[in-house]
Design an enzyme around this catalytic site. Structure first.
Site, PDB file in Angstrom:
ATOM      1  N   CYS A 153       5.176  -2.827  -4.083  1.00 25.75           N
ATOM      2  CA  CYS A 153       4.509  -1.623  -4.650  1.00 25.75           C
ATOM      3  C   CYS A 153       4.256  -1.507  -6.355  1.00 25.75           C
ATOM      4  O   CYS A 153       3.389  -0.287  -6.654  1.00 25.75           O
ATOM      5  CB  CYS A 153       4.149   0.267  -4.203  1.00 25.75           C
ATOM      6  SG  CYS A 153       6.291   0.696  -3.749  1.00 25.75           S
ATOM      7  N   VAL A 157       1.270  -0.619  -8.435  1.00 25.62           N
ATOM      8  CA  VAL A 157       0.576   0.712  -8.819  1.00 25.62           C
ATOM      9  C   VAL A 157       0.823  -0.032 -10.021  1.00 25.62           C
ATOM     10  O   VAL A 157      -0.586   0.054 -10.962  1.00 25.62           O
ATOM     11  CB  VAL A 157       2.194   1.084  -9.277  1.00 25.62           C
ATOM     12  CG1 VAL A 157       1.741   2.133 -10.041  1.00 25.62           C
ATOM     13  CG2 VAL A 157       2.418   1.863  -7.552  1.00 25.62           C
TER      14      VAL A 157
END
Lengths: 512, 483
Positions: A153, A157
Site C-alpha cells: 500500500c 499511496v
C-alpha cells in the site's frame, strides 16, 4: 521444584503448578488493577446476548477479527505458481516478511519472496531506485526465470508507476531486455487477497498474451485460485485431467513449490507452470476457474481473447464435482471415464453410510466467498443446514448467489449469508443462534473457545493442524476427505459428550 | 571442529568472498560491510549494522509497525491496539508471537484479537481520522472494560497526512482522560523493526508517563520493587523469570510487556530497579526512567544456568544482604536440577555446533545456554541490531565466529551449506529452508511453539528441545538408501 529431568514439562503443564498459580493471582491482585470478577462475568454474559448482537451488527467503522488478508498476499500466491519465478513486492519490506511467514506457517514450507525495501526517502522521492537496484539484485542472486512485481500500500499511496519503473530498470540493465517481468498494482486498501491473486494472474497472463495472435487448439486452461489446499487440489485435478485424457495447462501451479522433499537440497523453485506453457495457453479452447470471485478480472481478460471461460465456485461434493467434470467433458468432447464414475459411486456410498450422523445438523461456515459456496452446497447435499455463512471478502453479488443456493433446497431454509462481516459478528451469531459445528480456518478456534461450537478446520490459513493442505478437497476423492474430516469431528464430539462414567457413558458406543 | 581458529578465519574470509561474488558490484560493496569474523580483543564484531536493507536481496527484517504493535505494545493485555490502515498488517501479525497472558479475551483482555480500521480507497483519498474517531466510539461501546487504546499506524497513515494525535487527544478528553496512544510506527520508517521499538518506547514516555502526573499510587512501594523490562513472555518466558526474582525476595511490580497491563506500566516509575532483558527493544524507556525518575537499570540474561547465576548475583548486588542471600538460596536450590539437566543432555550435545540468526537480544544471549550444554556457536548475526549490540556480543562469542548482519536469504543458505553446523536457530522463514537441507533447526523467536526458555524451568525445556532437534532420527532418513 517444578522440573524433573526425566519428565521435562513445558508451557502446557508448567504453569499449572501451585507456585505459578499463586504467582499469577498475586500479580493480578496487587499490580494489574483488574476489574472485579463479577463485572467481568457480567460483561462476558452480556456479549452473548441479542442486545450485544444488535450493537455489534451496527458497527460501521471497526473491524474485529476479519477473515481476509490484503492484496499482495494473493499476488505472491499466484506468482510462485510459475516456473522459477520470484515474487517481488514493491514497497515496504515488512510486508514481505509477513507474507513469507504467513505462507510458511500454513504450508510448513519455505516461501521465497523479495521486497524493494522502500523507506522514508523512497516515500518522498518515489521508489524508482529501489526498483532498479532490487530487480538487478534479485536477478543476479536468485537466478529466476521470471520476476512478478506487485505492490504494497505504501507504493500505491505515493503512486509509483510500475510499468514505467520496470521499463527504466530494464534500460539500466537490471534485467535483460527480454526478461519476463509481469506486474500488477495490488493496493491493500482495495478488495482482499483474492483480488490480489486475480490482479497478479491477469498481469502475468496479459504480459504473455498481449498483442499475440491466438491459434485455437484443443487444450484447456485451469485456474485454481487462492486455495489453502492448492498442493492436494492441483495434484488431484491433474489426475482427473489425465484420467480423462485432457490436455491442459494449469495457470499458477504451486503444488510443487509448496511441497518440496527433505532430501538434503533446498529448492527455492520447484514445478510451476512452464513459461512456454503460459505463453501457449492463449491458444487453449477454454479456461476453467474453480473460484469465480478470485478470478473475475482474469477471466474477463481471457474471454476477450476469444476463449470460452467457465467460472465455478470452489466445487466440493457430488453435484459440484459432477458439474466440473461435465463442463470439462462438454468443452473437450472427452467422455468421463468409467473409473471416475466408480469414484463417484464410492463417494455416494460413503455419504449413504454416514449421512445419519450429519443429517439435520446445523453448521456455520466462514471463509473466502467461493469456498463458502462450495462447502455450503456440499453440506446441503449431506442433508445438513449451513445456517450462517459469512465471508469478510464476500460481496452483495455473492450474498445473492448464496441466497439462491439456499432457496434451491429444503436444507437451505432459514440459512443466511453475511457478506463483509467479521469473526466478531460470527461470535454474536453463534451465541444467539447456536449451531452444531463451525467450519473455518485456524482463527475459528477462538470462536470454539468462546461459544463452545466445535470447529472443523477447513480454509486458509490453518496454522495449528499439520499437512491438511496435502489433501485435496476437490474431485470425488477430495469430497471424501472433507466428509471424513467432518465425521471425525462429529464422532469425537459424540464421544466427548458421553464419556462420564455412570452418568452418560451408556451412549459411549463402540459402534457408530 | 577440527579446524584451528586461524583456519576458521581463513575459511570465513573465503566464504564471504565467495558469497559476495554473486552480487552486482554496488551491492557487493554494501553487503561486504555487514559480513565478517569476530577477532578476539576487538571492541565490536567488525560489521556495520542498523543500515537500510538492500532492495531485492530477501532480507529477513520486518518493519517499524512490527516493532511497535508486534513487539512493544501488542502484549499489553488490557488495552486495545488498533492496526490502523489496511487489513493485512494486523492479519499477518494476529496472535503470531505467542505473548502469553492471563485474562478473559474479548472481555477484559485483547492480545490475541485483530482490531483493524480495514482502510478502503475512500479512507486513503479522504483521510481516516473520522473513521478512527468512530472506531474508538465503537470500541468503547462494545468492549467497555478496555483500559486504553493504542493506534498502531500502518504505512498509509503518515503518507496521507492523518492527524492521529489530534483524534487521540480529543477522544481521551471525551472519555475522561482515558489512555489513548497514537503511535507513528508506519512500516516505511527506519530500516527495520528497531525504529518501531524506539517509537513505541517514546509513546509510553509521552502518552502514559507524562499524562499520569498526580495519579495516586496503586500500591505501597517497598524497597524491593523491580520491574521486568523487555520480556515478551513468549511461551511464558517472563513468568519463568518472575518466579526466580520473587523467590530471591524481590517484588515484581510490572512486566514489560508480556502479560503486562496499563496499570503495570504506570507502576513502573516507582520501581527501585529496572531489570532489562531485551536491551534492543526497551533500552530507550529504561534510560528515560533513569534520567527522569532516577531508577537504575541493569541488563540480565536468563538463558542457561551460568548466565542466570551471574545475572541473579548482578541483580542482587543492587540490594541489601537479604536479597543477596536470597539470590544464593535460589542458585543453590536449582543447582541439582540444572546439574541433572546437564548430565542428561550434555553427553548427547557435546561438541555440536550452532549457527544463529535472530533479533533483539538472542544472537548473543542464548550462547551461554548452548555452552552450558557443551555446544559451540560458530556463527551469529542480528536482524536489526545496532553497534551497541555487536559490542555486547564480544563478551559472548569466540575468536573466529562468523558474523552476519541483516543476512540475506542467499548468504545464510550458503554459509550454512559451507560451515555445516549441527543446528541452526532462526525464524519461521528460515526453518524449512534448512530442514530441507537436512540441517536440524529450532525457531528462536517463537521457541518453535515450545517454551518457556527463560529461567531455570526454561533451561530444562531448552535442553530437551535442542536434543530433540539434533538427535531426531529423521535426519538419518533424508537420503534414499538406493541413491
Amino acid at each position: 521444584m517444578t522440573q524433573n529431568v526425566e519428565n521435562v514439562i513445558d508451557h502446557f503443564n508448567l504453569f499449572r503448578g501451585p507456585e505459578y498459580i499463586e504467582m499469577f493471582e498475586n500479580k493480578r491482585k496487587n499490580f494489574e488493577n483488574p476489574h472485579p470478577d463479577d463485572k467481568i462475568e457480567e460483561v462476558r454474559e452480556w456479549t452473548k446476548s441479542w442486545e450485544y448482537r444488535e450493537k455489534n451488527f451496527a458497527r460501521e467503522a471497526l473491524t474485529v477479527n476479519p477473515a481476509k488478508a490484503c492484496q499482495p498476499l494473493g499476488a505472491v500466491f499466484a506468482a510462485v505458481g510459475f516456473e522459477s519465478t520470484m515474487p517481488f513486492v514493491h514497497g515496504s519490506q515488512g510486508c514481505v516478511a509477513y507474507y513469507r511467514s504467513h505462507f510458511s506457517r500454513h504450508f510448513k514450507e519455505p516461501s521465497s519472496c523479495v521486497s524493494s525495501s522502500m523507506t522514508e526517502d523512497a516515500a518522498v522521492f518515489g521508489g524508482l531506485n529501489n526498483m532498479i537496484d532490487g530487480l538487478a539484485n534479485t536477478y543476479n542472486m536468485y537466478k529466476p526465470k521470471m520476476i512478478v512485481v506487485s505492490t504494497t500500500c505504501m507504493a500505491e499511496v505515493i503512486g509509483d508507476d510500475l510499468n514505467g519503473f520496470i521499463q527504466q530498470a530494464r534500460s539500466k540493465g537490471s534485467v535483460p531486455e527480454d526478461f519476463d517481468v509481469p506486474y500488477a498494482h495490488t493496493p491493500a486498501f482495495v478488495g482482499s487477497h483474492i483480488t490480489g491473486y486475480d490482479n497478479a494472474l491477469r498481469g502475468i497472463v496479459s504480459h504473455f498474451w498481449e498483442g499475440k495472435e491466438r491459434t485455437p487448439n484443443e487444450k484447456i486452461n485451469f485456474i485454481g485460485g487462492f486455495d489453502g489446499y492448492t498442493v492436494g487440489n492441483l495434484r488431484e485435478v491433474k489426475r482427473l485431467f489425465d484420467l480423462m485424457g485432457v490436455e491442459h495447462t494449469i495457470l499458477a501451479d504451486n503444488s510443487e513449490v509448496w511441497d518440496t522433499p527433505a532430501d538434503g537440497e533446498f529448492r527455492m523453485y520447484d514445478g510451476g507452470t512452464k513459461l512456454d506453457d503460459a505463453k501457449a495457453a492463449i491458444n487453449a479452447k477454454a479456461t476453467i476457474s474453480m473460484q469465480e470471485y478470485c478470478t473475475e478480472k482474469t477471466l474477463d481478460y481471457i474471454a476477450k481473447t476469444g476463449q470460452e471461460t467457465v467460472a465455478l465456485n470452489h466445487p466440493v461434493g457430488v453435484a459440484g464435482t459432477d458439474k466440473f467434470l461435465m463442463e470439462v467433458a462438454r468443452i473437450t468432447g472427452k467422455p468421463i471415464p468409467a473409473e471416475l464414475t466408480k469414484e463417484r459411486g464410492r463417494l455416494v456410498d460413503a455419504i449413504a453410510d454416514s449421512s445419519a450422523h450429519i443429517h439435520g445438523k446445523k453448521f456455520a461456515i466462514y471463509g473466502d466467498p467461493d469456498l463458502c459456496y462450495g462447502l455450503a452446497s456440499f453440506l446441503m447435499e449431506l442433508g445438513a443446514e449451513p445456517v450462517h455463512v459469512l465471508s469478510t471478502n464476500g460481496s452483495k453479488d455473492w450474498e445473492a448467489k448464496m441466497q439462491a443456493l439456499f432457496d434451491s433446497s429444503p436444507f437451505g431454509k432459514g440459512c443466511k449469508a453475511y457478506p463483509g462481516r467479521d469473526l466478531w459478528h460470527m461470535r454474536s451469531l453463534l451465541n444467539t443462534e447456536p449451531v452444531d459445528f463451525l467450519i473455518g480456518n485456524t482463527y475459528g478456534k477462538y470462536l470454539e473457545r468462546d461459544t463452545g461450537t466445535p470447529l472443523i478446520r477447513i480454509g486458509f490459513p490453518v496454522f495449528d493442524r499439520h499437512h491438511h493442505h496435502r489433501y485435496p478437497v476437490w474431485g470425488y476423492q477430495g469430497a471424501m476427505n472433507v466428509l471424513v474430516w467432518m465425521l471425525d469431528k462429529i464422532f469425537d464430539e459424540m464421544d466427548k459428550n458421553t464419556i462420564i462414567p455412570a452418568k452418560t457413558d451408556y451412549s459411549f458406543d463402540i459402534i457408530r | 571442529m577440527s579446524l584451528t581458529v586461524e583456519q576458521v578465519k581463513a575459511r570465513n574470509q573465503d566464504l564471504i568472498k565467495e558469497v559476495l561474488e554473486v552480487y552486482p558490484d554496488k551491492t557487493a560493496k554494501r553487503r561486504a560491510k555487514h559480513l565478517g569474523t569476530f577477532e578476539e580483543g576487538k571492541s565490536d564484531c567488525g560489521v556495520k549494522s542498523n543500515i537500510k536493507s538492500i532492495p531485492g536481496v530477501m532480507t529477513i527484517r520486518g518493519c517499524a509497525y512490527a516493532g511497535s504493535k508486534g513487539v512493544v505494545w501488542g502484549p499489553i493485555k488490557d488495552m486495545i491496539h488498533i492496526s490502523h490502515g489496511p487489513v493485512g498488517c494486523g492479519q499477518y501479525s494476529w496472535a503470531a508471537r505467542r505473548n502469553y497472558y492471563i485474562g478473559t479475551t474479548g472481555v477484559d483482555t485483547f492480545v490475541t484479537m485483530q482490531f483493524t480500521s480495514d482502510f478502503q480507497e475512500k479512507d486513503i483519498v479522504f483521510g481516516g481520522d473520522k473513521k478512527l474517531e468512530k472506531i474508538m466510539d465503537e470500541i468503547q461501546d462494545l468492549f467497555p472494560l478496555n483500559k486504553g487504546i493504542t493506534v498502531q499506524s500502518e504505512c498509509p497513515i503518515g503518507l496521507i497526512g492523518d492527524d492521529i494525535e489530534a483524534v487521540s487527544k480529543k477522544k481521551s478528553k471525551e472519555y475522561d482522560g482515558k489512555t489513548i496512544v497514537p503511535v507513528r510506527c508506519e512500516g516505511f520508517r527506519g530500516v527495520s523493526q528497531s525504529l518501531g521499538h524506539h517509537i513505541a518506547n517514546d509513546t509510553i514516555r509521552d502518552w502514559v508517563f507524562d499524562k499520569m502526573d498526580g495519579k495516586p499510587a496503586a500500591f505501597e512501594a517497598t524497597p524491593y520493587d523491580v520491574a521486568i523490562i523487555g520480556d515478551y513472555n513468549i511461551g511464558g518466558d517472563a513468568w519463568a523469570s518472575r518466579i526466580l526474582l520473587e523467590e530471591m525476595g524481590l517484588r515484581v511490580i510490572a512486566q514489560w510487556s508480556g502479560d503486562g497491563s496499563i496499570a503495570e506500566l504506570e507502576n513502573t516509575p516507582k520501581a527501585k530497579l529496572n531489570v532489562l532483558h531485551c536491551y534492543r527493544s526497551m533500552n530507550y524507556i529504561s534510560r528515560h526512567m533513569e534520567e527522569k525518575y532516577g531508577i537504575p537499570w541493569v541488563e540480565y540474561n536468563f538463558f542457561g544456568p551460568s548466565k542466570i547465576e551471574a545475572s541473579l548475583r548482578e541483580i542482587a548486588s543492587h540490594f541489601d544482604d537479604k536479597i543477596k542471600e536470597g539470590a544464593e538460596r535460589v542458585i543453590a536450590k536449582y543447582k541439582p536440577m540444572m546439574q541433572a539437566v546437564i548430565d542428561k543432555y550434555k553427553p548427547r550435545l557435546e561438541g555440536k555446533t550452532v549457527m544463529l540468526f535472530v533479533g533483539g537480544l538472542r544472537p548473543r544471549h542464548v550462547i551461554g545456554a548452548y555452552e552450558d550444554l557443551g555446544m559451540e556457536v560458530v556463527g551469529t548475526g542480528y536482524e536489526f541490531g545496532h553497534n551497541d549490540d555487536y559490542q555486547r556480543t564480544t563478551h559472548y562469542v569466540k575468536d573466529g565466529t562468523l558474523i552476519y548482519d541483516d543476512v540475506t536469504g542467499y548468504e545464510f543458505e550458503k554459509f550454512v551449506e559451507k560451515v555445516q553446523p549441527d543446528l541452526v536457530g532462526s525464524g519461521i522463514k528460515e526453518k524449512y529452508v534448512f530442514q530441507k537441507m537436512g540441517v536440524p533447526f529450532r525457531q528462536m523467536h517463537s521457541w518453535d511453539y515450545s517454551g518457556p526458555y527463560h529461567g531455570y524451568d526454561g533451561f530444562a525445556i531448552f535442553a530437551r528441545d535442542m536434543d530433540m532437534a539434533i538427535n531426531n532420527p529423521v535426519w538419518g532418513l533424508t537420503k534414499a538408501p538406493w541413491k
